[in-house]
Design a protein around this motif. Structure first.
Motif, PDB file in Angstrom:
ATOM      1  N   VAL A 194       0.864  -1.190   0.000  1.00  0.00           N
ATOM      2  CA  VAL A 194       0.000   0.000   0.000  1.00  0.00           C
ATOM      3  C   VAL A 194       0.896   1.234   0.000  1.00  0.00           C
ATOM      4  CG1 VAL A 194      -1.896  -1.088   1.265  1.00  0.00           C
ATOM      5  CG2 VAL A 194      -0.085   0.102   2.507  1.00  0.00           C
ATOM      6  N   VAL A 195       0.253   2.394  -0.089  1.00  0.00           N
ATOM      7  CA  VAL A 195       1.002   3.647   0.039  1.00  0.00           C
ATOM      8  C   VAL A 195       0.650   4.255   1.377  1.00  0.00           C
ATOM      9  CG1 VAL A 195       1.330   5.967  -0.887  1.00  0.00           C
ATOM     10  CG2 VAL A 195       1.046   4.026  -2.446  1.00  0.00           C
ATOM     11  N   LEU A 196       1.683   4.552   2.143  1.00  0.00           N
ATOM     12  CA  LEU A 196       1.476   5.158   3.456  1.00  0.00           C
ATOM     13  C   LEU A 196       1.653   6.664   3.323  1.00  0.00           C
ATOM     14  CD1 LEU A 196       1.278   5.184   6.554  1.00  0.00           C
ATOM     15  CD2 LEU A 196       3.708   4.637   6.628  1.00  0.00           C
ATOM     16  N   GLY A 197       0.676   7.429   3.813  1.00  0.00           N
ATOM     17  CA  GLY A 197       0.790   8.881   3.771  1.00  0.00           C
ATOM     18  C   GLY A 197       0.959   9.454   5.160  1.00  0.00           C
ATOM     19  N   ILE A 198       1.972  10.304   5.326  1.00  0.00           N
ATOM     20  CA  ILE A 198       2.175  10.973   6.619  1.00  0.00           C
ATOM     21  C   ILE A 198       2.464  12.441   6.340  1.00  0.00           C
ATOM     22  CG2 ILE A 198       3.385  10.919   8.826  1.00  0.00           C
ATOM     23  CD1 ILE A 198       4.649   8.259   7.921  1.00  0.00           C
ATOM     24  N   ARG A 199       1.741  13.321   6.992  1.00  0.00           N
ATOM     25  CA  ARG A 199       2.025  14.750   6.820  1.00  0.00           C
ATOM     26  C   ARG A 199       3.296  15.128   7.576  1.00  0.00           C
ATOM     27  NH1 ARG A 199      -1.891  17.239   4.159  1.00  0.00           N
ATOM     28  NH2 ARG A 199      -4.019  16.403   4.269  1.00  0.00           N
ATOM     29  N   PRO A 200       4.077  16.064   7.046  1.00  0.00           N
ATOM     30  CA  PRO A 200       5.334  16.453   7.700  1.00  0.00           C
ATOM     31  C   PRO A 200       5.124  16.906   9.136  1.00  0.00           C
ATOM     32  CG  PRO A 200       5.201  17.423   5.514  1.00  0.00           C
ATOM     33  CD  PRO A 200       3.883  16.754   5.772  1.00  0.00           C
ATOM     34  N   GLU A 201       3.950  17.489   9.418  1.00  0.00           N
ATOM     35  CA  GLU A 201       3.716  18.010  10.766  1.00  0.00           C
ATOM     36  C   GLU A 201       3.262  16.918  11.742  1.00  0.00           C
ATOM     37  OE1 GLU A 201       2.425  18.919   7.914  1.00  0.00           O
ATOM     38  OE2 GLU A 201       0.372  19.662   8.031  1.00  0.00           O
TER      39      GLU A 201
ATOM     40  N   GLN B  96      -7.214   5.251  -3.945  1.00  0.00           N
ATOM     41  CA  GLN B  96      -8.288   5.560  -3.002  1.00  0.00           C
ATOM     42  C   GLN B  96      -7.780   5.377  -1.579  1.00  0.00           C
ATOM     43  OE1 GLN B  96     -11.483   6.777  -3.685  1.00  0.00           O
ATOM     44  NE2 GLN B  96     -10.406   7.068  -5.639  1.00  0.00           N
ATOM     45  N   ARG B  97      -8.357   6.129  -0.668  1.00  0.00           N
ATOM     46  CA  ARG B  97      -7.981   6.031   0.727  1.00  0.00           C
ATOM     47  C   ARG B  97      -8.502   4.710   1.286  1.00  0.00           C
ATOM     48  NH1 ARG B  97      -8.812   9.748   5.036  1.00  0.00           N
ATOM     49  NH2 ARG B  97      -8.071   8.759   6.943  1.00  0.00           N
ATOM     50  N   LEU B  98      -7.645   3.967   2.017  1.00  0.00           N
ATOM     51  CA  LEU B  98      -8.075   2.722   2.644  1.00  0.00           C
ATOM     52  C   LEU B  98      -8.430   2.975   4.101  1.00  0.00           C
ATOM     53  CD1 LEU B  98      -5.298   0.467   1.121  1.00  0.00           C
ATOM     54  CD2 LEU B  98      -7.691   0.559   0.422  1.00  0.00           C
ATOM     55  N   TYR B  99      -7.522   3.643   4.811  1.00  0.00           N
ATOM     56  CA  TYR B  99      -7.766   3.942   6.234  1.00  0.00           C
ATOM     57  C   TYR B  99      -7.366   5.367   6.535  1.00  0.00           C
ATOM     58  CZ  TYR B  99      -7.738  -1.071   6.107  1.00  0.00           C
ATOM     59  OH  TYR B  99      -7.996  -2.359   5.770  1.00  0.00           O
TER      60      TYR B  99
ATOM     61  N   LYS C 225      -2.259   9.440  13.046  1.00  0.00           N
ATOM     62  CA  LYS C 225      -2.345  10.310  11.864  1.00  0.00           C
ATOM     63  C   LYS C 225      -1.733   9.639  10.648  1.00  0.00           C
ATOM     64  CE  LYS C 225      -3.646  14.183  14.106  1.00  0.00           C
ATOM     65  NZ  LYS C 225      -4.822  15.004  13.797  1.00  0.00           N
ATOM     66  N   LEU C 226      -1.935   8.347  10.540  1.00  0.00           N
ATOM     67  CA  LEU C 226      -1.423   7.658   9.360  1.00  0.00           C
ATOM     68  C   LEU C 226      -2.532   7.498   8.340  1.00  0.00           C
ATOM     69  CD1 LEU C 226       0.667   4.831  11.081  1.00  0.00           C
ATOM     70  CD2 LEU C 226       1.435   7.081  10.303  1.00  0.00           C
ATOM     71  N   TYR C 227      -2.189   7.710   7.073  1.00  0.00           N
ATOM     72  CA  TYR C 227      -3.178   7.522   6.006  1.00  0.00           C
ATOM     73  C   TYR C 227      -2.685   6.400   5.109  1.00  0.00           C
ATOM     74  CZ  TYR C 227      -4.655  12.203   7.430  1.00  0.00           C
ATOM     75  OH  TYR C 227      -5.086  13.270   8.142  1.00  0.00           O
ATOM     76  N   PHE C 228      -3.601   5.513   4.719  1.00  0.00           N
ATOM     77  CA  PHE C 228      -3.208   4.436   3.813  1.00  0.00           C
ATOM     78  C   PHE C 228      -3.999   4.532   2.525  1.00  0.00           C
ATOM     79  CE2 PHE C 228      -2.122   3.044   8.020  1.00  0.00           C
ATOM     80  CZ  PHE C 228      -0.889   2.431   7.844  1.00  0.00           C
TER      81      PHE C 228
END
Lengths: 279, 352
Positions: free
Chosen positions: B270-277, B349-352, B339-342
Motif C-alpha cells: 500500500v502507500v502510506l501517507g504521513i504529513r510532515p507536521e 483511493q484512501r483505505l484507512y 495520523k497515518l493515512y493508507f
C-alpha cells in the motif's frame, strides 16, 4: 555601443548633413523659384536667394484661370479625395477587422485570406477593370469615382486585426458581463483603445490619397475635377509656351502644405500609434 | 441572496472532454473555492457559470433558474479577472459606472452607488485616475469595486490575487474574505494556491482532470482526504507518500519495521501517507531511522529531508523551533500513529 570618437562623430554627422541637404535643397529651390517672376527664372544662373515677387505670384495664381483648372478648386478636389479615401479606408477596415477578430462565422479565415491576398493587387494592376466598372457606374468625373475604388484596404484591415489581437480577451468578457452588446463594445472599448493607431493610419492614408496621380488622371476629364498633383503636371505641358516655373513651383508648394500640416499636427499621436504597446 | 446548483455539468471542446459531470450545490452566502492544479478545468467551470463558455451538457441554476442559455449580463453575476481587465482608456469612476450606465440607470444613482463602493474599498481618491496610474493592489480593488457596484447575486473570482506580491496577497485575501462576509454574496473563487483555498473557503472543491475529487470544508479535506491526490494537494509541504508492505505483525518500510495499527486489516503493498507536521518533535523511539540530506529553516520550524534505506522519496519531517540536527546526521522517525493515512497502490483511493 557608446563610443566617443571625434572621427566617428564627424563622419556620421557629415552623412546626416548631406542627407538633409539632399532633401532640403529642392524644397529651398522651390521656395526661391516661387518668389521670382517668370522672366528671372529663365535666366542663367538660377537664383539661389528669394526674390520679392512671392505675394504677387500668389495673387496671380489664385486670380487667373490661365493655368488649367483654378488652383483653389484643384486643392479642394485633392482635399476631398484624400479625406474620402482615408476616412473611408479607416471605417471599412476597422469594421472588417472587428468582424474577423471577434466573431466566429463560416469561412472566416477564407475571407481574411481573401482580403490579405488583395494586398498583392495594387491599383495599377487592376486599373483597367476598375476603370471599366467605374465608367459603367457613371462615376467618371466625380468624387465617388475618385475615391471609392481606392477605399478597400487590405493593409489597414491587417493592421487593425493585429491591433485588436493585442487587446486582451478579458476586456471583451468584462464588457459582456457589464452588458455591452458587440457594437457597444466596439464603440466603447475597441475604438478608443485603437485611436492612436487610427490616427497613425490617417496620416499615412491622407498622404497616400493626396499624392494619387495615375487614378485621377484616368478618371477625370473635366478640369474642374482635377486634383492639385494633376494640375502641376498639366501646367508643365501647357502647349508651346514656356513653362511658368514660378507658378508651377508655387502650386507645388501649396500641394505640399496639407500633408506637411497633417504630419506636424498629428506627429505626436502618430509616433505613439506606431510605438505604443501599453494596453 | 442566492444559491447556485450545478448538475452533471459537462464541457467538451470538439473531441476532448474537459469537465466530466460535476455536481455542486452552493447555498446562499457561501464562499466556495475551486482549487486544483493547472489544467484541471477550474477556470473553465467558473466561466461556464459566468456564461463566457457554453455548457455542453448538464445544468447551471442560479436561484433555481436555469441559466444555461442566458447572456452573462442576465445571470446576475459579477466577475473579477486575474489581470483585472479594467478598461484602460476609462477612469476608475467610468470603469465602475460602465455596467450601470448600460443598465440605463439614472446618473445621480450611478454616482451615489460608485461613491458608496469606492468608500467601502477606500479608492475614492483614485476615482478620476486611469488604471495605468494605479498600483497592482489598487487595480485589484477597482476590479472588485466594479463587481460590487452591480450588486450581483453571485461573485466570480478567477485567480484574482495571482498577480500580486506575497505580502499584498495575504492582505487582499483577508479583505476579500471580510468583504464577502459583510456583503453576504454567494461567491465562487478559483485559485491554484492551496493556502489561499484553505484560508478563504467555507467549502472547498478540489478538482482533478475535470472531476470534483472532493468537496468539503477545508478542515474536513485536510483531516479526511478521500484519495491520494487530494491528500497530496492540500497541505504544505505536501504529505509524504511512502511505499510499504503490511504484514500480519508490522508495516515494512524499505526493510525497517513499525507496528501495525490495530484497525488496519489490509495486507500487502500500500502507500502510506504521513504529513510532515505529524512526526514527533524529539523522537526517542528508534523503530525507523534515516539520514538527513537537506535542511530548510523557515524560522518557526525546520523541515528535515530524510533519506531512508530502500525508500525512493525523501521524507519531509517538520520539527518545531531551533533544531540542532546537522546534514548527514542519522535521525529517528516517529510518526504519530493516529495520523497515518493508507492509500490503495492502484486506485489511489484512501483505505484507512
Amino acid at each position: 555601443m557608446v563610443e566617443n570618437r571625434p572621427m566617428t562623430t564627424f563622419i556620421s554627422h557629415s552623412v546626416l548633413i548631406i542627407g538633409v541637404a539632399l532633401i532640403v535643397f529642392p524644397i529651398w529651390i522651390m521656395l526661391v523659384a516661387s518668389s521670382h517672376d517668370a522672366l528671372r527664372l529663365t535666366e542663367v544662373p538660377l537664383p539661389l536667394l528669394p526674390g520679392d515677387q512671392f505675394w504677387e505670384n500668389i495673387k496671380l495664381l489664385f486670380s487667373s484661370k490661365t493655368f488649367g483648372a483654378p488652383i483653389h478648386l484643384s486643392l479642394l478636389n485633392s482635399l476631398v479625395m484624400a479625406m474620402m479615401i482615408s476616412l473611408g479606408k479607416i471605417s471599412i477596415s476597422v469594421i472588417s477587422a472587428f468582424a474577423i477578430v471577434y466573431f466566429k462565422f463560416r469561412f472566416r479565415m477564407f475571407f481574411f485570406w481573401m482580403i490579405f491576398v488583395t494586398l498583392m493587387l495594387p491599383v495599377e494592376v487592376r486599373i483597367l477593370p476598375t476603370y471599366e466598372v467605374v465608367a459603367s457606374l457613371g462615376m467618371l468625373d466625380s468624387y465617388l469615382g475618385l475615391s471609392v475604388p481606392l477605399i478597400a484596404s487590405a493593409t489597414a484591415t491587417f493592421m487593425f486585426r493585429q491591433t485588436f489581437l493585442t487587446i486582451p480577451d478579458e476586456l471583451m468578457e468584462a464588457s459582456r458581463i457589464d452588458g455591452a452588446s458587440p457594437m457597444r463594445f466596439f464603440f466603447d472599448v475597441v475604438i478608443p483603445m485603437s485611436r492612436t493607431n487610427i490616427a497613425a493610419l490617417f496620416v499615412i492614408l491622407f498622404i497616400y490619397g493626396w499624392n494619387q496621380y495615375l487614378w485621377p488622371l484616368l478618371i477625370t476629364t473635366d478640369p474642374d475635377m482635377y486634383t492639385v498633383v494633376m494640375s502641376i503636371k498639366q501646367m508643365l505641358e501647357s502647349g508651346e509656351s514656356e513653362p511658368m516655373w514660378h507658378m508651377i513651383m508655387l502650386t507645388a508648394l501649396f500641394a505640399m502644405l496639407p500633408p506637411v500640416l497633417v504630419v506636424i499636427f498629428m506627429q505626436k499621436i502618430f509616433v505613439k500609434g506606431l510605438t505604443d504597446s501599453e494596453k | 441572496m442566492s444559491t447556485i446548483n450545478m448538475q452533471q455539468l459537462k464541457k467538451s471542446y470538439e473531441d476532448t472532454q474537459v469537465i466530466h459531470g460535476i455536481n455542486i450545490d452552493i447555498i446562499d452566502g457561501e464562499f466556495i473555492v475551486l482549487v486544483g492544479p493547472s489544467g484541471c478545468g477550474k477556470s473553465t467551470l467558473l466561466r461556464m457559470v459566468a456564461g463566457l463558455e457554453s455548457i455542453s451538457d448538464g445544468e447551471v441554476r442560479i436561484d433555481d433558474v436555469v441559466v444555461n442559455k442566458l447572456e452573462p449580463k442576465d445571470r446576475g453575476i459579477a466577475m473579477v479577472f486575474q489581470n483585472y481587465a479594467l478598461y484602460p482608456h476609462m477612469t476608475v469612476y467610468e470603469n465602475m459606472a460602465y455596467g450601470l450606465k448600460l443598465m440605463k440607470m439614472p446618473k445621480a444613482e450611478i454616482a451615489q452607488r460608485v461613491q458608496e463602493v469606492a468608500e467601502l474599498l477606500q479608492i475614492e481618491q483614485f476615482l478620476q485616475r486611469r488604471p495605468s496610474n494605479l498600483s497592482g493592489g489598487q487595480r485589484q480593488r477597482v476590479a472588485m469595486g466594479r463587481a460590487i457596484v452591480r450588486k450581483p447575486k453571485v461573485f466570480l473570482f478567477d485567480e484574482p490575487l495571482s498577480n500580486l506580491d506575497a505580502k499584498l496577497r495575504v492582505q487582499m485575501r483577508m479583505q476579500i474574505k471580510t468583504l464577502q462576509r459583510n456583503l453576504g454574496v454567494t461567491t465562487l473563487y478559483v485559485t491554484h494556491d492551496q493556502v489561499e483555498a484553505m484560508t478563504m473557503a467555507d467549502r472547498l472543491v478540489v478538482l482533478k482532470d475535470g472531476i470534483a475529487a472532493q468537496i468539503g470544508t477545508p478542515m474536513e479535506i485536510y483531516d479526511d482526504p478521500h484519495d491520494q491526490f487530494v491528500a497530496g494537494f492540500i497541505g504544505s509541504p505536501a504529505m509524504n507518500f511512502i511505499d510499504c508492505t503490511i504484514t500480519d505483525a508490522q508495516i515494512d518500510i524499505g526493510g525497517q519495521k513499525m507496528p501495525r495499527p490495530a484497525e488496519v486489516t489490509q495486507r500487502g503493498a500500500v502507500v502510506l501517507g504521513i504529513r510532515p507536521e505529524h512526526f514527533a518533535n524529539e523522537a526517542d523511539k528508534t523503530d525507523l531511522q534515516g539520514q538527513v540530506e537537506m535542511i530548510e529553516k523557515i524560522g518557526a520550524s525546520v523541515f528535515l529531508y530524510v533519506k531512508c534505506d530502500n525508500v525512493a522519496e525523501l521524507i519531509v519531517i517538520q520539527r518545531e523551533g531551533h533544531s540542532q540536527v546537522q546534514i548527514g546526521e542519522s535521525v529517528s522517525i516517529d510518526p504519530n500513529p493516529n495520523k497515518l493515512y493508507f492509500f490503495d497502490k492502484n486506485t489511489q483511493q484512501r483505505l484507512y
